[in-house]
Design an enzyme around this catalytic site. Sequence first.
Site, mmCIF file in Angstrom:
data_model
loop_
_atom_site.group_PDB
_atom_site.id
_atom_site.type_symbol
_atom_site.label_atom_id
_atom_site.label_comp_id
_atom_site.label_asym_id
_atom_site.label_seq_id
_atom_site.Cartn_x
_atom_site.Cartn_y
_atom_site.Cartn_z
ATOM 1 N N GLU A 49 0.811 -1.223 0.000
ATOM 2 C CA GLU A 49 0.000 0.000 0.000
ATOM 3 C C GLU A 49 0.841 1.267 0.000
ATOM 4 O O GLU A 49 0.760 2.097 0.907
ATOM 5 C CB GLU A 49 -0.971 -0.036 1.183
ATOM 6 N N GLU A 59 -3.948 -10.635 0.424
ATOM 7 C CA GLU A 59 -4.750 -10.558 1.647
ATOM 8 C C GLU A 59 -6.175 -10.937 1.265
ATOM 9 O O GLU A 59 -6.685 -10.500 0.245
ATOM 10 C CB GLU A 59 -4.750 -9.134 2.235
HETATM 11 C C1 GAL Z 1 -4.947 -4.008 4.190
HETATM 12 C C2 GAL Z 1 -3.540 -3.746 4.662
HETATM 13 C C3 GAL Z 1 -3.226 -4.451 5.935
HETATM 14 C C4 GAL Z 1 -4.334 -4.264 6.918
HETATM 15 C C5 GAL Z 1 -5.613 -4.757 6.333
HETATM 16 C C6 GAL Z 1 -6.794 -4.535 7.230
HETATM 17 O O1 GAL Z 1 -5.361 -2.991 3.372
HETATM 18 O O2 GAL Z 1 -2.615 -4.116 3.688
HETATM 19 O O3 GAL Z 1 -2.014 -3.954 6.419
HETATM 20 O O4 GAL Z 1 -4.473 -2.920 7.196
HETATM 21 O O5 GAL Z 1 -5.889 -4.039 5.183
HETATM 22 O O6 GAL Z 1 -6.683 -5.052 8.467
#
Ligand code: GAL
Length: 993
Positions: free
Chosen positions: A423, A502
């Site tokens: 990010e 993620e």
């Molecule tokens: C993503 C980010 C993580 C964390 C997650 C939400 O956007 O890469 O670091 O913030 O969201 O918990």
Amino acid sequence: MLPEFSPHVSDLAPGRGALRPARSWLHSDAKSLSLNGSWRFRLSPTASASEDFAAEGFEDHGWDSIPVPAHWVLEGDGAYGHPIYTNIQFPFPIDPPYVPDENPTGDYRRTFDVPADWSDAERVVLRFDGVESLFRVWVNGVEIGGASGSRLAHEFDVTAAVRPGENVVAVRVHQWSAASYVEDQDQWWLPGIFRDVTLVARPAGGIEDVWLRTGFDDGRGRVEAEIAADATAFPVTLRIPELGVEQVWATPTDVTPVDIAAVEPWSAERPRLYDATVSTAAETVTLRVGFRTVEIRGDQFLVNGRRVVFHGVNRHETHPERGRVFDEAHAREDLALMKRFNVNAIRTSHYPPHPRLLDLADELGFWVILECDLETHGFDKVGWTGNPSDDPAWREAYLDRIERTVERDKNHPSIVIWSLGNEAGTGSNLAAMSAWVHARDAERPVHYEGDYTGEYTDVYSRMYASVLETEQIGTDGSRAPLLNCTPAQGARQRTRPFLLCEYAHAMGNGPGAFDQYEALVHEHPRLHGGFVWEWRDHGILATAPDGTPYYAYGGDFGEVIHDGNFVMDGMVLSDGSPTPSLYEFKAVVAPVDFAFDGDKLAITNLRHTADTSDLRFRWRVEHDGVPVDSGELEVPQVGAGDSGWVSLPSVAVSPDAETWLTIDAELARDTAWASEGHVVATAQLNRSVRRPVPGVRPRTGWRPGDGTLTLGIAEFVGGSLVRLGERAVAGPRLELFRAPTDNDKGAWGEVEESDASVSGVSNAELWLRDGLDRLTSRRVSVEQTEDALRTVDKVSAADSGLSVLVESVWSRESDGEVELRVEIQPSHGWKTVWPRIGVRFELPDGTAPVDGAEWFGLGPLESYPDSLRAARTGRFAAGIRDLSVEYARPQETGHRTAVRRLALTTGDTEVLRVEALPDTQGRRPGFTLSRHTPQEIARSGHPFELPDSTSSCLTVDAAQHGLGSRACGPDVWPAFALRPAARTIRLRITAPN
Ligand code: GAL
């Protein structure tokens, strides 16, 4: 002469005086001295305190002591400030590259003796493995240099500054610096020297660096060595005793590859390592090599020629007392826990971990995406204006970061992909990092999620893509637009391997839909699985005003701005306990799949490399959860990717009980991470004969009554239940509310594919708006017969025209048994989803409070419509406390699905027995037994805020809403969303005592 080090925290230069090129973190027999331990410490509120502390003779006796490694905000019981938690927000004004004058600055000092036998060292190097965020260092009053890059290693040549005998090292650490703008990861801000400090003697003729690049092809291995050493250090010898390798290279130009006729490959499943040494006359470096080849072929990511599917987790370095300070025993146990839960991959979100972690990953077996320490997410707030990622002024800092990342860890077979960071928007500096990696390591692909259009990375990566979107990415020929891509860019991305860096945001109770994502991986080879967000909650152990220990989250330290409990989103709680979501994950990604077909069972080995020789297969038969038979299946060895068929054992089917056959695949031998007998996969087959559900016996002779009567064990006053057997009991009372989960409170994303929610508004908000948490009721009628009671109540909330009619019919079935049938009928006009459709019974404190339950149904853990795969049908028992999960922020927990029989217990005594009959569609209710009502739970921000209670509250739900992932991701899939509906609950109750 050292270049002058700018004392300004706004300096973009990543390091002055730090040695380059960076090198591997090696296990060497060169002498070294750990400078971990107690240091003198002083904290100043600004960056401008006098620098005279760095002078050799400075008097520091009045200073405190602090351990190194540590974060100062976690030491001294609050004397050195507090942790700050933000996700995206910068905890300082967005004024790059400047930071506020209020910049906590820690000055550290200690003495050390250079051992007498170091006199033969050619150079003395001082290494810092991690300092947050910018530091400067002096030895014996001489300024040596400084650096930023908090989770990266920096080495300084201190040869000229040290002397035999006692020396003084002084370090100044600023919490904030220009580097903080590029270290805006979603985690606690934790300043200090938090990794090891080591003094290293570099011998003349030593090995500065070594890289053993290995390859594996069809049983053969290859080692290509890159050795950084003076020509005079040669000859250099590579030894791999187990493989009979003893290769002597006489000169640097001699260093040719070594081919080995037969090796076993390294994989995450069979992490075969070979001990190797690389030596000169002066130094021996010890490595553990694993043979493997990483490649992208078309849209597939392959290791050793086979497609990899990541069943991964995002792993932060977090420890409830130590923060990001590495604790090897804790980390090893964490990784072993991952293995026990079928996790096969780790993304080191969002920075390189302590280097030892990668030794553990090599040894235990994980596919690792190693991520650089880089995130600039806070620039989102200003429309990415001034984002360092696209500003040439930051180019050197970006390159320095990736170089330190790759060089430090390049020898690890577990690392199969490099990630540029997280990010940080997009821009030329990221492209430059990628080019640097490609030039340095041609083998491992480059990952960066923010490169949506695929301009400079090798794999297509997304976070929190919905199931539908993920499917569209995987589907050949799909023209569905991809995020931020033109159709042509989208077409390019579809030519690449895809992974979810993620997904499945595991905050609080949830997520749902693991199984839907997993199903896609098997359908579309382009999809390579993903990494759950995230492994562990980051709670910090704290003490409530009343002395109760608890795990603190954002806001608990009085931060000016913070992001609350968004830092508590792991499948493991802060205290290390696995949550039900981890069990669900384990079941969904199990490496062995079972399919029943008549009297046959197909066993499919879904693994990458390993056959099934490490497993044995056990079966058992249960009648209503009582074991009646068991044995072991003879299963021929099944290769990775293959299936084998076996005959099922003959199952004795009971005419009057449910008959279930359960198959477990379990470890046949102890491993480094689990003992023999550890179950890796389970499946169940329902062999029950169909049995008719008793119909409702129609009753006649209803007449209006006062509702004060006794029906066997049930006593009523004014139409309301007051007692069952010996127990005071109130209810049933309609319950439509659940204490919102973090996902219920989420308002994430568009809701194109899911009609379960309203864009931009959380379900929890809609429930409160409709008053589901504050229902009141009006009795419409009370009728009775000799042996039955019927009440009708209209249930609704203040200032709402919506209502639900609840008809409750109690009937005496025998002296000891009553039946309760509840008909729940919503009025016209309900628009939202409902959290649950249930009825609640209150069992106030008695002389012996209800303290547990035994049940036959799904268990042993909580389950919800979109998270049911870990649950199996059986008999279970649990204490009332253990029926709830202690999420960091209290919320809905404890629902056990499809209960058939339930007994509430006090000690070993059954207090009430409940049989749940299926409705006409065969649906059975679930139950929750808790010390608290949903309303009480919803009012509490931390477990210690829940009121003391010894009463209990039993909720029987005809249905519950799914969990989804909307705290950060898609909402509940429509099939698992609970729409208002008419439902029936039928219970038969006996009171043994
Ligand atoms: C993503 C980010 C993580 C964390 C997650 C939400 O956007 O890469 O670091 O913030 O969201 O918990």
